[in-house]
Design an enzyme around this catalytic site. Structure first.
Site, PDB file in Angstrom:
ATOM      1  N   GLY A  97       0.823  -1.195   0.000  1.00  0.00           N
ATOM      2  CA  GLY A  97       0.000   0.000   0.000  1.00  0.00           C
ATOM      3  C   GLY A  97       0.859   1.247   0.000  1.00  0.00           C
ATOM      4  N   GLY A 112       0.174  -5.087   0.626  1.00  0.00           N
ATOM      5  CA  GLY A 112      -1.039  -4.976  -0.165  1.00  0.00           C
ATOM      6  C   GLY A 112      -0.968  -5.718  -1.489  1.00  0.00           C
ATOM      7  CD  GLU A 127       2.559  -6.086   6.305  1.00  0.00           C
ATOM      8  OE1 GLU A 127       1.985  -5.961   5.215  1.00  0.00           O
ATOM      9  OE2 GLU A 127       3.193  -7.128   6.624  1.00  0.00           O
ATOM     10  CG  ASP A 180      -2.809  -4.739   6.189  1.00  0.00           C
ATOM     11  OD1 ASP A 180      -1.755  -5.131   5.628  1.00  0.00           O
ATOM     12  OD2 ASP A 180      -3.338  -3.639   5.910  1.00  0.00           O
TER      13      ASP A 180
END
Length: 359
Positions: free
Chosen positions: A68, A117, A140, A148
Site C-alpha cells: 500500500g 497490499g 509490516e 493485514d
C-alpha cells in the site's frame, strides 16, 4: 481500454480481462483510487459473459506490487485524524474478500516483488502464479505495523509455524517457499509469462497452465522447519526469541536478531493476531479483526516512526516506543483487538462467508 497514464490499466483480450497495476516508479504501490478502480472492473467483468478469466499483473520489470501507499498512511497518522487511512483499508479489505470469492478464475501473476497490499490483491486469487523472480513478504513489523490484507489469515494456514516465522520476521520468500506455505499454486518461468498471457486469451486456464508450469528451484524453508516449528510454538515473543538464540542453528540466531530490530509492540500484536486467526474461521472474520488492529495502529507512535525510518527519512534507525518486548503489556496488546462499535468493517456480518473458492 485504459489510458497509458492511469494507475490501473484495464483491457480485454479474447476470453481474458486484464488488470495492470501501473505505477512502476512506485513499484505499483496501491492507493485508494486504484483499489476502487479494481473493484469496479471486477463488478463489470463478473456480469460480462464474454469475460471468462481475470488476470492481474504489474507494470515494469520489478514486481507486481510492493504494498500500500504507506507514505500517505504516515502523513495521515501524523498530521490527520486517521480517517483517510481507515477508509482506504475498509475498501482494500473488502476487495481482498471479493477476490477470494470471485466467481470466475482470478489469475494473479506474482512476478518480482509482491509485498503487503500486493499479497492482498494476489494471494487470495484462485490461480496464483510465481516465477523464479518472485520475492514475497509481509514486512509490516519493520514499520511498526501488523500484517493485514488477509495476511494473517493466509499465514495462519501455512504448515507448522512457517506462517508465524514469516509474519514476525517479515522475511522474503521465493517461488518454492511460496508454494510450500500455500501463498501460490503454480511456478511458471518468467520468460514464459508472455506466452501464458496469450494462451489465456484463447483457452481455459487449466489448459494454458499445462503448457507453461514447471518445477521451481529448491526453496529454503523446508530445510528450516525443524527449528522454526520448535521455536515459534512458544507462547510469547520473548520465549520465541529465547528459543531461537538457544537453538544453535545460525539461521535461528539470525531470525532472533531480526526480531529484536522490529517494533516490540507490532511483534506482540502480530503473534496474537496470527494465533487468533487460526480460531476465527473464514477470511471475512480475520479481515474484520485486521481492520480493528490496523485502526488501532494509527494511534500508536510506532507506525509513524517505522515508516519515517524506513521510507521517509530512510535512516533505518527507528526509535520504538516501548523500546523493549518486556515493556509491552498484555493490556497494550489487547487494545488492538477492541471492538470498534459502529466503525467495524463488518464483513463477517454481510453474508459473504460462504464456502471457499476452490484453488
Amino acid at each position: 481500454m485504459s489510458g497509458a497514464g492511469e494507475s490501473v490499466l484495464l483491457r480485454t483480450a479474447g476470453r481474458a480481462a486484464h488488470i495492470t497495476l501501473n505505477r512502476p516508479k512506485a513499484l505499483n504501490a496501491l492507493d485508494h483510487g486504484m483499489v476502487r478502480r479494481i473493484g469496479e472492473a471486477l463488478t463489470a467483468w463478473e456480469h460480462d459473459p464474454a469475460v471468462e478469466t481475470v488476470v492481474i499483473t504489474g507494470a515494469g520489470e520489478r514486481g507486481l506490487c510492493a504494498g500500500g501507499d504507506i507514505r500517505a498512511i504516515h502523513d495521515d497518522a501524523r498530521d490527520g485524524d486517521g480517517s483517510a487511512s481507515a477508509a482506504f483499508w475498509r475498501d482494500e479489505y473488502r476487495l481482498n474478500a471479493r477476490i477470494a470469492r470471485y466467481p470466475k478464475p482470478y489469475v494473479a501473476v506474482m512476478d518480482g516483488i509482491v509485498m503487503g497490499g500486493g499479497v492482498g490483491v494476489s494471494a487470495h486469487g484462485s490461480v496464483r502464479i510465481v516465477t523464479e523472480r518472485s520475492r514475497i513478504a509481509m514486512p509490516e513489523t519493520g514499520i511498526g505495523f501488523v500484517p493485514d490484507v488477509g495476511g494473517t489469515y493466509l499465514l495462519a494456514l501455512a504448515p507448522g509455524e512457517l506462517g508465524t516465522h514469516l509474519a514476525l520476521t517479515g522475511a522474503q520468500i521465493g517461488a518454492a517457499d511460496a508454494l510450500l506455505c500455500g501463498l501460490a499454486d503454480h511456478h511458471v518461468p518468467s520468460a514464459s509469462l508472455r506466452d501464458l498471457t496469450e494462451d489465456l486469451a484463447g483457452m481455459p486456464v487449466r489448459d494454458a497452465l499445462a503448457r507453461h508450469v514447471r518445477p521451481p528451484a529448491q526453496g529454503e524453508l523446508a530445510g528450516r522447519r525443524e527449528w522454526i516449528d520448535a521455536c515459534y510454538t512458544a507462547d510469547t515473543v520473548e520465549e520465541i526469541v529465547h528459543r531461537l538464540l538457544a537453538h544453535g542453528a545460525p539461521d535461528a540466531k539470525e531470525a532472533a536478531e531480526t526480531l529484536l530490530a522490529k517494533s516490540p509492540t507490532a511483534l506482540k500484536v502480530t503473534l496474537a493476531a496470527v494465533r487468533r486467526a487460526r480460531q476465527l474461521g473464514p477470511l471475512e472474520r480475520v479481515l474484520d479483526q485486521e481492520y480493528r488492529v490496523s485502526c488501532a495502529a494509527l494511534t500508536t507512535p510506532d507506525l509513524v516512526e517505522g515508516i519515517r525510518a524506513q521510507v521517509v527519512d530512510k535512516d533505518r534507525r527507528p526509535s520504538w516506543s516501548p523500546a523493549t518486548l518486556s515493556e509491552v503489556t498484555d493490556a497494550d496488546v489487547a487494545r488492538f483487538f477492541a471492538p470498534l462499535g459502529d466503525r467495524e468493517l463488518g464483513l463477517a456480518d454481510a453474508g459473504t462467508t460462504t464456502g471457499e473458492v476452490a484453488r
